[in-house]
Motif scaffolding. Structure first.
Motif, PDB file in Angstrom:
ATOM      1  N   LEU B 135      13.300 -48.942  37.082  1.00 30.72           N
ATOM      2  CA  LEU B 135      12.922 -49.688  35.574  1.00 30.72           C
ATOM      3  C   LEU B 135      14.233 -50.728  35.937  1.00 30.72           C
ATOM      4  CD1 LEU B 135      14.096 -46.175  34.352  1.00 30.72           C
ATOM      5  CD2 LEU B 135      11.910 -47.575  33.726  1.00 30.72           C
ATOM      6  N   SER B 136      15.549 -50.706  36.577  1.00 32.26           N
ATOM      7  CA  SER B 136      16.484 -51.489  37.113  1.00 32.26           C
ATOM      8  C   SER B 136      15.904 -52.754  38.106  1.00 32.26           C
ATOM      9  CB  SER B 136      17.605 -50.970  37.363  1.00 32.26           C
ATOM     10  OG  SER B 136      17.324 -49.904  39.033  1.00 32.26           O
ATOM     11  N   ALA B 137      15.595 -52.132  38.828  1.00 35.28           N
ATOM     12  CA  ALA B 137      15.378 -53.744  39.716  1.00 35.28           C
ATOM     13  C   ALA B 137      14.104 -54.312  39.011  1.00 35.28           C
ATOM     14  CB  ALA B 137      14.313 -52.652  41.219  1.00 35.28           C
ATOM     15  N   ALA B 400      12.763 -37.020  29.748  1.00 33.81           N
ATOM     16  CA  ALA B 400      13.046 -37.624  27.828  1.00 33.81           C
ATOM     17  C   ALA B 400      12.980 -38.754  27.516  1.00 33.81           C
ATOM     18  CB  ALA B 400      14.622 -36.245  27.494  1.00 33.81           C
ATOM     19  N   LEU B 401      13.407 -39.137  28.307  1.00 33.89           N
ATOM     20  CA  LEU B 401      13.663 -40.690  27.788  1.00 33.89           C
ATOM     21  C   LEU B 401      11.603 -41.086  27.326  1.00 33.89           C
ATOM     22  CD1 LEU B 401      16.227 -42.363  27.652  1.00 33.89           C
ATOM     23  CD2 LEU B 401      15.740 -41.088  25.536  1.00 33.89           C
ATOM     24  N   GLY B 402      11.639 -40.569  28.698  1.00 38.38           N
ATOM     25  CA  GLY B 402      10.246 -41.450  28.857  1.00 38.38           C
ATOM     26  C   GLY B 402       8.835 -40.708  27.736  1.00 38.38           C
ATOM     27  N   ALA B 403       9.125 -38.928  28.361  1.00 36.72           N
ATOM     28  CA  ALA B 403       8.273 -38.665  27.022  1.00 36.72           C
ATOM     29  C   ALA B 403       8.671 -39.185  25.357  1.00 36.72           C
ATOM     30  CB  ALA B 403       8.720 -36.488  26.833  1.00 36.72           C
ATOM     31  N   GLU B 404       9.541 -39.464  25.097  1.00 32.95           N
ATOM     32  CA  GLU B 404       9.664 -39.863  23.547  1.00 32.95           C
ATOM     33  C   GLU B 404       9.069 -41.675  23.104  1.00 32.95           C
ATOM     34  OE1 GLU B 404      13.466 -40.695  22.053  1.00 32.95           O
ATOM     35  OE2 GLU B 404      13.122 -40.851  20.697  1.00 32.95           O
ATOM     36  N   LEU B 405       8.764 -41.761  24.534  1.00 28.57           N
ATOM     37  CA  LEU B 405       8.124 -43.391  24.466  1.00 28.57           C
ATOM     38  C   LEU B 405       6.168 -42.870  24.498  1.00 28.57           C
ATOM     39  CD1 LEU B 405       8.852 -46.793  24.828  1.00 28.57           C
ATOM     40  CD2 LEU B 405       8.448 -46.437  27.306  1.00 28.57           C
ATOM     41  N   MET B 406       6.385 -42.263  25.401  1.00 26.45           N
ATOM     42  CA  MET B 406       4.975 -41.933  25.642  1.00 26.45           C
ATOM     43  C   MET B 406       4.193 -41.602  23.916  1.00 26.45           C
ATOM     44  SD  MET B 406       4.541 -40.414  29.286  1.00 26.45           S
ATOM     45  CE  MET B 406       2.471 -40.737  29.073  1.00 26.45           C
ATOM     46  N   LEU B 429      15.754 -48.634  29.986  1.00 26.41           N
ATOM     47  CA  LEU B 429      16.388 -48.946  30.168  1.00 26.41           C
ATOM     48  C   LEU B 429      18.400 -49.081  28.431  1.00 26.41           C
ATOM     49  CD1 LEU B 429      16.403 -51.755  32.960  1.00 26.41           C
ATOM     50  CD2 LEU B 429      17.204 -50.033  32.756  1.00 26.41           C
ATOM     51  N   THR B 430      17.773 -49.661  27.114  1.00 23.78           N
ATOM     52  CA  THR B 430      18.511 -49.555  26.167  1.00 23.78           C
ATOM     53  C   THR B 430      18.287 -48.760  25.807  1.00 23.78           C
ATOM     54  OG1 THR B 430      17.393 -51.815  25.482  1.00 23.78           O
ATOM     55  CG2 THR B 430      18.351 -50.510  23.795  1.00 23.78           C
ATOM     56  N   ALA B 431      17.357 -47.517  25.694  1.00 21.76           N
ATOM     57  CA  ALA B 431      17.912 -45.650  25.808  1.00 21.76           C
ATOM     58  C   ALA B 431      18.992 -45.059  26.417  1.00 21.76           C
ATOM     59  CB  ALA B 431      17.162 -45.112  25.320  1.00 21.76           C
ATOM     60  N   LEU B 432      18.664 -45.865  27.825  1.00 24.37           N
ATOM     61  CA  LEU B 432      19.363 -44.955  29.258  1.00 24.37           C
ATOM     62  C   LEU B 432      20.922 -45.401  28.545  1.00 24.37           C
ATOM     63  CD1 LEU B 432      17.259 -44.892  31.640  1.00 24.37           C
ATOM     64  CD2 LEU B 432      18.208 -42.912  30.946  1.00 24.37           C
ATOM     65  N   GLU B 433      21.382 -46.567  28.672  1.00 22.44           N
ATOM     66  CA  GLU B 433      22.225 -47.081  27.948  1.00 22.44           C
ATOM     67  C   GLU B 433      23.528 -46.132  27.196  1.00 22.44           C
ATOM     68  OE1 GLU B 433      22.540 -51.891  28.736  1.00 22.44           O
ATOM     69  OE2 GLU B 433      24.505 -50.408  27.558  1.00 22.44           O
ATOM     70  N   GLU B 434      22.020 -45.353  26.028  1.00 24.00           N
ATOM     71  CA  GLU B 434      23.144 -45.251  24.813  1.00 24.00           C
ATOM     72  C   GLU B 434      23.994 -43.461  25.444  1.00 24.00           C
ATOM     73  OE1 GLU B 434      21.239 -43.917  21.160  1.00 24.00           O
ATOM     74  OE2 GLU B 434      19.923 -45.860  21.536  1.00 24.00           O
ATOM     75  N   TYR B 435      22.897 -43.145  26.977  1.00 25.74           N
ATOM     76  CA  TYR B 435      23.534 -41.935  27.297  1.00 25.74           C
ATOM     77  C   TYR B 435      24.819 -41.817  28.400  1.00 25.74           C
ATOM     78  CZ  TYR B 435      20.274 -39.465  24.118  1.00 25.74           C
ATOM     79  OH  TYR B 435      20.445 -39.650  22.796  1.00 25.74           O
ATOM     80  N   GLY B 436      25.074 -42.880  28.863  1.00 27.03           N
ATOM     81  CA  GLY B 436      25.918 -43.546  29.743  1.00 27.03           C
ATOM     82  C   GLY B 436      25.311 -43.762  30.933  1.00 27.03           C
ATOM     83  N   VAL B 437      23.625 -44.579  30.888  1.00 25.82           N
ATOM     84  CA  VAL B 437      23.320 -44.273  32.730  1.00 25.82           C
ATOM     85  C   VAL B 437      23.160 -46.308  32.409  1.00 25.82           C
ATOM     86  CG1 VAL B 437      21.435 -45.155  33.645  1.00 25.82           C
ATOM     87  CG2 VAL B 437      21.892 -42.931  32.892  1.00 25.82           C
TER      88      VAL B 437
END
Lengths: 443, 443
Positions: B135-137, B400-406, B429-437
């Motif tokens: 994702l990030s790369a 989990a975020l991927g499941a939501e997106l799918m 990446l936007t969603a992961l940021e909310e969870y500290g990534v």
């Protein structure tokens, strides 16, 4: 009735075998049949000899194979080792004795009960190593045990090396047998042996740093690196409880330290194919295994990475072998090991006048009447030229003398066997001495 | 109609996935079904949640597997990686989308055409590494290429390490995932990568000596050793012609030099079983790989063999890990690698209050408007305890975020895929940021 010896495979190491059988064919009323794929080779080996028949032959021709074996009194197999089993199964079916110079494979060993039941003998490991090493080691060990000695250590080394006089070769090494086997020696698993009652394990990448030194009269210093199979003959030799058992390969001192550089760099890896090798030079081949640097030379990077002092004889060896040269490797495609072999062949291939030698060395520690002793036994056999190598002589001679012994009817044992009993090693060692295979013992 | 997410496998890294799905189940009208062999584990994961159903399940129960998949709107597989294919074949047959955090196997890849034809999406490599690294790369690379930059180098490193504060551990390492994979890391073949347009190869036994150093703000220095698969994502990332491409694993400085001792000694070999290990002590284990000497200590032999100065911090690390202790290993039977793992577990197993962290680092060299630049991007995620590790969070969250997106229906692509396109990496990446990534970029 003449007796027919049928030989499968007429390659390099068959030369001395064939000559011995031909030279003694009238006296013993022998007929020799040689079967091989290569008719030109066959004609050359036949050499107009009137008791030698040659047959163009492919191993997958079941009918011809069966016919040839049917006519034989003894079958000698010198085909590639993994193919002996095809011939062995035919011999079993047709009640024929068989002789090879190769290690007993699992498949071959599995035939033992049937071979025994039919009263046949499949005698294997009758070359030099395995072969002469078994004969000489068992003779030493049995004699000592016969005197009541307790064996406390057994070490055994064999090497194929250039004969003295090759002064311009800093490795003191040439290829006197299959170069691929030399390049891959020791690869594929950890080495296992026993020393002073302790198990010891050496990973492949450290093998060439764990050497022992020894001196052989008139021939100077050697070094030995461990074979993978040191524990293999423990039971065969009756050495189950001996604290130290070690089998190794001999090289001239300094060889192993230099070879270790190839191993450490990863050049002996045969598990993957390199990319873009068509136009690779020796020097670029070396650089594949060295870290990138914008300006440092390959020599400098190598010395630094491998911790080699600049004035070390190691660098001389690597340079002599052509590792830093701008010459093309000349292999379209290959694994690191294949590229390395191709490069080494340019310097280590025997020239017509090059002579090799086989060196064998046993060391037995024993206790007799409460006193510790060490008995050393060594044998050096020099070859005559690149055609008559010590390597092929010392494989072909024991095989030929073994054929004679088997046909004489003096061996009573049956089954799938190695030459480790007195009925075999005594007459064999006596006969081998006549042909220059002579062991010198020293307390 | 509620949507049913069916999860196969409720192991450690499923924890964060399950919590996220449960926490968001009312809002999204999700039902969660968890299938696993271990009923106790299932009950613990269900935790009385009223939208979570648990099913005792064995993968070889074809009927139950098929029934569970039939009722699912999305299938998430967290079973051991080599078993995904069994579930994938059912999903294909029953027209269900599928999600995993594992590398795409050859078998999985082979399903691509059929998956595409049915308009399905099997999204894989949605964990941390592989997962967040993709994702990030891809986000960095695409943004640079969008500006017209030419990429000249790409390096990417990930590591699972203890969070700051573990002062008494000189290795600065603990096991935050499968210890066996740590012990065998890098084994099994040569490493291959490209640097400045040149192919480079490193044999396994040199891997831990070919490291790179880097600094990450607030977290200090790290070292990275190369992964085996640096060239694997060349095409996926659109980096076919990039002169330098390198993927690696992060450790704290000094780890690799010390780990190299285990590798060099042969202790990470998993290919053979040691003899007589039932009563082996740690110290005797070390001695198996050292030459025999009648009087020298194991410490001295090791320092000499491995060329370690007496005052080196290496010896401190080896002593701390218990290599010279007289404690019993406590494994009846094992390969060197299994014995080593067992020994390391005694010191590196996470204690309840131990915290781990995931560190990710990308470095992209590029040329824009004729000028050379280097962009660095790093992410550190700290775990909370031995139960809530950074390792399991950073696998479970993207899944989990991927499941939501799918389930949102926003991804239009089909086939067997990795998360390397903007429709996936941007919202992820936007969603992961909310969870500290959170990635921090630095020119």
């Amino acid at each position: 009735m003449p007796k027919t010896i049928t030989l499968f495979g007429a390659g390099r190491s068959a030369t001395r075998f064939i000559r011995y059988i031909q030279d003694n064919s009238v006296k013993n009323d022998w007929m020799l049949t040689i079967a091989d794929r290569d008719m030109q080779l066959l004609k050359q080996k036949q050499a107009g000899h009137n008791r030698t028949e040659i047959v163009a032959f492919s191993l997958d021709n079941d009918q011809l194979r069966s016919d040839l074996i049917a006519k034989a009194d003894l079958v000698v197999s010198m085909v590639p080792a993994h193919l002996h089993i095809v011939i062995a199964r035919d011999c079993l079916e047709q009640n024929k004795n068989m002789l090879t110079a190769s290690y007993v494979s699992e498949e071959m060993r599995a035939l033992n009960d049937e071979v025994e039941k039919k009263g046949l003998l499949f005698l294997n490991e009758m070359g030099v190593d395995p072969g002469i090493d078994h004969l000489s080691a068992m003779s030493m060990l049995d004699e000592l045990r016969g005197k009541g000695a307790e064996i406390t250590g057994f070490e055994s080394f064999t090497g194929g090396l250039p004969a003295p006089g090759l002064e311009d070769n800093p490795w003191q090494y040439i290829f006197s047998w299959n170069p691929r086997n030399v390049v891959l020696a020791g690869a594929g698993g950890a080495v296992k042996f026993r020393q002073e009652g302790r198990y010891k394990y050496i990973p492949y990448h450290q093998l060439f740093r764990r050497t022992e030194f020894m001196t052989i009269k008139d021939y100077g210093r050697f070094e030995g690196y461990p074979n993978r199979d040191s524990l293999k003959y423990r039971a065969t030799y009756g050495l189950e409880d001996v604290p130290t058992i070690f089998r190794g390969t001999l090289r001239r001192p300094g060889f192993c330290r230099a070879w270790d550089v190839f191993v450490k760099l990863g050049m002996t890896d045969d598990s993957y194919v390199l990319e873009n090798t068509a136009k690779l030079t020796h020097r670029q081949f070396a650089n594949l295994f060295l870290a990138y640097h914008p300006s440092d030379s390959i020599e400098l990077k190598l010395m630094h990475y491998m911790n080699i002092p600049q004035d070390s004889d190691l660098m001389e060896k690597l340079e002599w072998i052509g590792l830093f040269s701008n010459e093309n490797v000349g292999l379209e495609r290959g694994t690191p090991a294949q590229i390395l072999e191709h490069m080494l062949m340019k310097k280590w291939k025997m020239r017509p006048d090059d002579r090799d030698m086989i060196v064998m060395f046993h060391k037995v520690d024993y206790v007799l009447n409460g006193k510790s002793h060490t008995l050393r036994s060594s044998m050096v056999y020099e070859g005559k030229s690149a055609d008559e190598t010590a390597m092929s002589d010392t494989v072909g001679l024991p095989l030929a003398l073994g054929a004679e012994l088997m046909l004489s009817g003096k061996i009573k044992q049956t089954g799938v066997r190695l030459p480790v009993t007195p009925d075999i090693y005594r007459p064999m060692l006596t006969a081998l001495e006549e042909y220059g295979v002579r062991f010198v013992e020293q307390e």
